[in-house]
Write a protein that holds these residues in place. Structure first.
Motif, PDB file in Angstrom:
ATOM      1  N   TRP A   1      40.969  45.676  29.793  1.00 46.65           N
ATOM      2  CA  TRP A   1      41.112  46.766  28.830  1.00 46.65           C
ATOM      3  C   TRP A   1      39.765  47.259  28.335  1.00 46.65           C
ATOM      4  O   TRP A   1      39.636  48.398  27.916  1.00 46.65           O
ATOM      5  CB  TRP A   1      42.008  46.343  27.666  1.00 46.65           C
TER       6      TRP A   1
ATOM      7  N   ALA B   1      37.152  47.492  30.191  1.00 44.66           N
ATOM      8  CA  ALA B   1      36.407  47.965  31.370  1.00 44.66           C
ATOM      9  C   ALA B   1      35.300  46.993  31.770  1.00 44.66           C
ATOM     10  O   ALA B   1      34.251  47.393  32.262  1.00 44.66           O
ATOM     11  CB  ALA B   1      35.844  49.359  31.133  1.00 44.66           C
TER      12      ALA B   1
ATOM     13  N   GLU C   1      35.836  45.434  36.182  1.00 42.64           N
ATOM     14  CA  GLU C   1      35.257  46.073  37.375  1.00 42.64           C
ATOM     15  C   GLU C   1      33.811  45.624  37.620  1.00 42.64           C
ATOM     16  O   GLU C   1      33.492  45.176  38.718  1.00 42.64           O
ATOM     17  CB  GLU C   1      35.333  47.594  37.256  1.00 42.64           C
TER      18      GLU C   1
ATOM     19  N   ILE D   1      33.819  42.018  38.818  1.00 39.39           N
ATOM     20  CA  ILE D   1      34.258  41.843  40.202  1.00 39.39           C
ATOM     21  C   ILE D   1      33.160  42.271  41.179  1.00 39.39           C
ATOM     22  O   ILE D   1      33.018  41.705  42.256  1.00 39.39           O
ATOM     23  CB  ILE D   1      35.542  42.686  40.452  1.00 39.39           C
TER      24      ILE D   1
ATOM     25  N   ARG E   1      45.379  42.904  44.713  1.00 38.95           N
ATOM     26  CA  ARG E   1      46.401  43.902  44.404  1.00 38.95           C
ATOM     27  C   ARG E   1      45.860  44.963  43.443  1.00 38.95           C
ATOM     28  O   ARG E   1      46.103  46.160  43.610  1.00 38.95           O
ATOM     29  CB  ARG E   1      47.613  43.186  43.782  1.00 38.95           C
TER      30      ARG E   1
ATOM     31  N   ARG F   1      42.763  45.830  43.095  1.00 35.57           N
ATOM     32  CA  ARG F   1      41.798  46.666  43.835  1.00 35.57           C
ATOM     33  C   ARG F   1      42.551  47.659  44.721  1.00 35.57           C
ATOM     34  O   ARG F   1      42.132  48.804  44.878  1.00 35.57           O
ATOM     35  CB  ARG F   1      40.891  45.795  44.702  1.00 35.57           C
ATOM     36  N   ALA F   2      43.649  47.211  45.304  1.00 36.05           N
ATOM     37  CA  ALA F   2      44.423  48.100  46.186  1.00 36.05           C
ATOM     38  C   ALA F   2      45.083  49.214  45.388  1.00 36.05           C
ATOM     39  O   ALA F   2      45.134  50.366  45.830  1.00 36.05           O
ATOM     40  CB  ALA F   2      45.471  47.290  46.937  1.00 36.05           C
ATOM     41  N   ASN F   3      45.571  48.884  44.197  1.00 33.26           N
ATOM     42  CA  ASN F   3      46.286  49.885  43.395  1.00 33.26           C
ATOM     43  C   ASN F   3      45.369  50.696  42.482  1.00 33.26           C
ATOM     44  O   ASN F   3      45.834  51.591  41.783  1.00 33.26           O
ATOM     45  CB  ASN F   3      47.353  49.202  42.523  1.00 33.26           C
ATOM     46  N   GLY F   4      44.090  50.345  42.485  1.00 33.57           N
ATOM     47  CA  GLY F   4      43.175  51.051  41.588  1.00 33.57           C
ATOM     48  C   GLY F   4      43.445  50.728  40.139  1.00 33.57           C
ATOM     49  O   GLY F   4      43.328  51.586  39.266  1.00 33.57           O
ATOM     50  N   GLU F   5      43.788  49.465  39.842  1.00 28.17           N
ATOM     51  CA  GLU F   5      44.170  49.100  38.474  1.00 28.17           C
ATOM     52  C   GLU F   5      43.252  48.036  37.867  1.00 28.17           C
ATOM     53  O   GLU F   5      43.626  47.359  36.920  1.00 28.17           O
ATOM     54  CB  GLU F   5      45.617  48.584  38.469  1.00 28.17           C
ATOM     55  N   LEU F   6      42.056  47.890  38.438  1.00 30.36           N
ATOM     56  CA  LEU F   6      41.147  46.889  37.871  1.00 30.36           C
ATOM     57  C   LEU F   6      40.728  47.272  36.455  1.00 30.36           C
ATOM     58  O   LEU F   6      40.499  46.417  35.611  1.00 30.36           O
ATOM     59  CB  LEU F   6      39.895  46.757  38.735  1.00 30.36           C
ATOM     60  N   ALA F   7      40.605  48.576  36.231  1.00 27.61           N
ATOM     61  CA  ALA F   7      40.289  49.033  34.879  1.00 27.61           C
ATOM     62  C   ALA F   7      41.546  49.654  34.286  1.00 27.61           C
ATOM     63  O   ALA F   7      42.161  50.511  34.921  1.00 27.61           O
ATOM     64  CB  ALA F   7      39.169  50.063  34.911  1.00 27.61           C
ATOM     65  N   ALA F   8      41.926  49.180  33.109  1.00 30.02           N
ATOM     66  CA  ALA F   8      43.082  49.786  32.449  1.00 30.02           C
ATOM     67  C   ALA F   8      42.632  51.068  31.777  1.00 30.02           C
ATOM     68  O   ALA F   8      41.532  51.144  31.247  1.00 30.02           O
ATOM     69  CB  ALA F   8      43.652  48.822  31.427  1.00 30.02           C
TER      70      ALA F   8
ATOM     71  N   ARG G   1      41.611  58.150  50.023  1.00 35.91           N
ATOM     72  CA  ARG G   1      42.215  57.289  49.009  1.00 35.91           C
ATOM     73  C   ARG G   1      43.345  58.053  48.320  1.00 35.91           C
ATOM     74  O   ARG G   1      43.136  59.133  47.764  1.00 35.91           O
ATOM     75  CB  ARG G   1      41.166  56.876  47.981  1.00 35.91           C
TER      76      ARG G   1
ATOM     77  N   PHE H   1      46.410  57.683  45.546  1.00 32.19           N
ATOM     78  CA  PHE H   1      46.998  56.898  44.457  1.00 32.19           C
ATOM     79  C   PHE H   1      48.478  57.233  44.370  1.00 32.19           C
ATOM     80  O   PHE H   1      48.861  58.398  44.506  1.00 32.19           O
ATOM     81  CB  PHE H   1      46.315  57.226  43.124  1.00 32.19           C
TER      82      PHE H   1
ATOM     83  N   VAL I   1      35.136  47.666  44.208  1.00 31.22           N
ATOM     84  CA  VAL I   1      36.181  47.397  43.211  1.00 31.22           C
ATOM     85  C   VAL I   1      37.467  48.169  43.486  1.00 31.22           C
ATOM     86  O   VAL I   1      38.449  48.010  42.760  1.00 31.22           O
ATOM     87  CB  VAL I   1      35.696  47.659  41.763  1.00 31.22           C
ATOM     88  N   LEU I   2      37.456  48.997  44.523  1.00 33.42           N
ATOM     89  CA  LEU I   2      38.656  49.750  44.886  1.00 33.42           C
ATOM     90  C   LEU I   2      38.752  49.779  46.401  1.00 33.42           C
ATOM     91  O   LEU I   2      37.736  49.957  47.089  1.00 33.42           O
ATOM     92  CB  LEU I   2      38.562  51.177  44.325  1.00 33.42           C
ATOM     93  N   LEU I   3      39.965  49.588  46.914  1.00 36.49           N
ATOM     94  CA  LEU I   3      40.136  49.606  48.372  1.00 36.49           C
ATOM     95  C   LEU I   3      40.505  51.022  48.823  1.00 36.49           C
ATOM     96  O   LEU I   3      41.304  51.695  48.167  1.00 36.49           O
ATOM     97  CB  LEU I   3      41.247  48.632  48.779  1.00 36.49           C
TER      98      LEU I   3
ATOM     99  N   ARG J   1      28.055  42.549  47.606  1.00 39.54           N
ATOM    100  CA  ARG J   1      27.900  42.508  46.142  1.00 39.54           C
ATOM    101  C   ARG J   1      26.505  42.111  45.639  1.00 39.54           C
ATOM    102  O   ARG J   1      26.026  42.701  44.673  1.00 39.54           O
ATOM    103  CB  ARG J   1      28.989  41.611  45.538  1.00 39.54           C
TER     104      ARG J   1
ATOM    105  N   PHE K   1      28.740  52.339  35.374  1.00 38.16           N
ATOM    106  CA  PHE K   1      29.820  53.271  35.099  1.00 38.16           C
ATOM    107  C   PHE K   1      29.559  53.908  33.732  1.00 38.16           C
ATOM    108  O   PHE K   1      29.058  53.247  32.831  1.00 38.16           O
ATOM    109  CB  PHE K   1      31.180  52.559  35.077  1.00 38.16           C
TER     110      PHE K   1
ATOM    111  N   ARG L   1      32.697  51.784  27.081  1.00 40.08           N
ATOM    112  CA  ARG L   1      33.253  50.455  27.340  1.00 40.08           C
ATOM    113  C   ARG L   1      32.405  49.749  28.400  1.00 40.08           C
ATOM    114  O   ARG L   1      31.442  50.289  28.886  1.00 40.08           O
ATOM    115  CB  ARG L   1      34.699  50.585  27.800  1.00 40.08           C
ATOM    116  N   GLY L   2      32.805  48.532  28.738  1.00 39.85           N
ATOM    117  CA  GLY L   2      32.095  47.817  29.794  1.00 39.85           C
ATOM    118  C   GLY L   2      30.978  46.929  29.282  1.00 39.85           C
ATOM    119  O   GLY L   2      30.154  46.446  30.054  1.00 39.85           O
TER     120      GLY L   2
END
Lengths: 255, 315
Positions: free
Chosen positions: A77, A79, A82, A85, A245, A247-254, B13, B15, B59-61, B82, B89, B93-94
């Motif tokens: 939440w 951020a 990401e 990871i 999962r 990373r595949a769904n693009g949900e690492l960051a809410a 990509r 979604f 971080v994204l496939l 990595r 970014f 946040r972060g």
């Protein structure tokens, strides 16, 4: 090891920076006093040591569920997941380091309840088997950390992890034999209870405070370690798949 | 040519949000960035810039296609990729807000497997480099947005990355800090690093980037140096002149290929939108005795508007 230490250092600093992390240390002595009062009122001074140990286990469990369990969700939440990871560090190692710091915090409750019992009722922890007691506390903290990794991984998949952490506490206190030995629970529950490391820990802790020799100490300690390690390995595998999962769904960051 | 620093081959990509139509964020994007280049990624909101940066930073496939950083696949060789990359970014946040800037950097440094001593030394260097020395031991929650952004940048550099992915890195910085940031980017290139800079800021892209890729609705519109992109649309050249009377301006306005004639503070700006019109206009201005005549190529911002379209607030 560097990632573990980084995680440990981070969490230690977070605990210092955020006073709310210390809430379990406020509640532990209060629970100790409540339980002591109940057993004394019931005329069971033989259970006073048990009443002191229950809050220690509850504190470890509470920290595992509420703080460690929501660790990844919280980072997500904010951020922070990401960039984490994207570093070369192993997420499981960082997580374990952070949880280890929380377990150290949880173990402080042992000294608190000791002091609370002594000051309020003049009841001290009877150190009948101090080595067994120390080892049991250590392996319990280790196993709790292992289970926490699994919780943290699974809770990421839920929309509201806090609902689970709140509702899971009390069933686990019961099944883990925190208040009363799991042996007095209904027979059909006992196989479930045996699979929970806390039931082994709780029995060992109680046994280490009583004069009779402890049966099968090393085997029982080994069981706690085995269940904790198994939980960690399962948690690490879940973590790997959950991260894949996300990373595949693009949900690492809410959002 | 050696191994490219970044190589993107037909990356797509898609979604698939729950109960909503699918969104194509990247559609068959290809891009090659040689080592040591500062490459700008320009596009409106929702163009796919951040999606591409996230794929490259592991971080994204991607849904399909391949991407490599320093020759290593970002999907299959993440462990090798990595340690070589740093990411920044945008946004507030972060960062761990309750920790100090220094504590944040020390944590991220440790994740790059630096020794405790190296982490401390590098943290101190970076704190000074991004201008946070005076506030390094204060909690991040007390920082301004620009200071947080500088801390983000320092975090991206703490691993001593060869390839840096910067996503809107100057968001929230004041103009002076943004200018210092551009100087820093140039220094990083001089150190041999490759930088992919996703930005909205045309001045930033024009100032620091060796090449820019314009991206819109998930597709690459053009990849060129900022100057070359100006030439791509050179038919949209403009002419600024002084000392031209109104009659001549009326004649010029009527010429083929002249799209607009405007007067600003004694000077006149003539814009043309056809090949060859510039030559005709210049001839007429010289014949009319104009005291000053200057032609110029459009700025990157004008190129952007011409190629992508002025979409206002639409995304």
């Amino acid at each position: 090891m560097r990632a573990f230490l980084a995680g440990f250092g981070l969490e230690a600093r977070m605990i210092r920076a955020a006073p709310e992390a210390l809430i379990p240390l406020v509640t532990a002595p209060l629970f100790a006093l409540v339980f002591l009062a109940i057993v004394r009122q019931s005329g069971r001074p033989d259970l006073q040591a048990d009443a002191l140990m229950a809050p220690v286990l509850m504190t470890l469990w509470w920290v595992a569920l509420q703080q460690a369990g929501t660790m990844i969700t919280g980072d997500r939440w904010q951020a922070l997941l990401e960039p984490l990871i994207a570093t070369p560090a192993s997420l499981a190692s960082v997580l374990l380091g952070r949880i280890a710091a929380l377990m150290c915090l949880g173990l402080v409750s042992f000294f608190e309840v000791w002091a609370a019992g002594k000051l309020a009722f003049g009841v001290s922890i009877p150190f009948e088997h101090p080595v067994a007691l120390g080892l049991t506390l250590l392996v319990t903290a280790f196993a709790t950390a292992g289970v926490s990794v699994a919780f943290a991984a699974v809770f990421v998949l839920t929309r509201n992890a806090y609902t689970f952490t709140n509702s899971l506490s009390y069933p686990l206190y019961l099944l883990g034999g925190v208040f009363v030995p799991a042996a007095i629970l209904p027979g059909w529950i006992q196989p479930v209870s045996s699979a929970i490391f806390m039931s082994w820990s709780a029995d060992l802790l109680r046994a280490s405070l009583k004069p009779p020799p402890i049966d099968d100490l090393w085997q029982r300690l080994g069981m706690v370690v085995l269940l904790g390690a198994t939980s960690f390995l399962i948690g690490r595998a879940i973590l790997f798949h959950v991260m894949r999962r996300l990373r595949a769904n693009g949900e690492l960051a809410a959002a | 040519m050696g191994t490219p620093a970044v190589e993107v081959e037909e990356i797509s990509r898609v979604f698939e949000p729950r109960k909503k139509p699918e969104v194509v964020a990247l559609d068959d994007v290809s891009l090659t960035i040689p080592p040591g280049e500062i490459h700008g990624l320009l596009g409106p909101n929702g163009a796919g810039k951040t999606t591409l940066v996230k794929i490259l930073s592991t971080v994204l496939l991607p849904t399909s296609g391949r991407a490599r950083v320093l020759g290593m696949d970002v999907v299959d060789e993440t462990k090798a990729v990595r340690p070589q990359i740093g990411i920044v970014f945008g946004g507030e946040r972060g960062l761990y807000w309750r920790l100090t800037g220094r504590q944040n950097l020390e944590y991220w440094g440790a994740l790059y497997k630096l020794s405790a001593r190296e982490t401390k030394e590098r943290t101190q260097r970076l704190i000074e480099r991004v201008g946070l020395a005076e506030r390094a031991d204060e909690r991040v929650e007390t920082y301004s947005r620009g200071m947080k952004q500088r801390l983000h940048l320092a975090r991206g550099l703490v691993g001593d990355a060869t390839v840096l992915f910067l996503d809107e890195p100057t968001t929230g910085m004041d103009p002076l800090a943004a200018r210092e940031f551009r100087t820093l980017i140039a220094e990083l290139r001089d150190e041999g690093r490759t930088i992919l800079l996703a930005t909205h800021d045309m001045v930033e892209a024009e100032t620091v980037c060796d090449r820019v890729t314009l991206i819109d609705r998930g597709k690459v519109v053009a990849t060129e140096s900022p100057r070359t992109l100006g030439r791509v649309i050179s038919r949209f050249q403009r002419i600024d002149a002084e000392g031209v009377d109104g009659t001549v301006l009326d004649e010029i306005r009527a010429l083929a290929g002249v799209s607009s004639v405007s007067e600003v503070e004694g000077s006149v700006r003539i814009e043309v939108d056809e090949e060859g019109a510039t030559r005709v206009v210049l001839g007429r201005l010289v014949d009319a005795g104009a005291t000053s005549v200057r032609t110029s190529l459009p700025s990157l911002e004008e190129v952007y508007v011409q190629l992508i379209g002025d979409r206002g607030l639409e995304v």
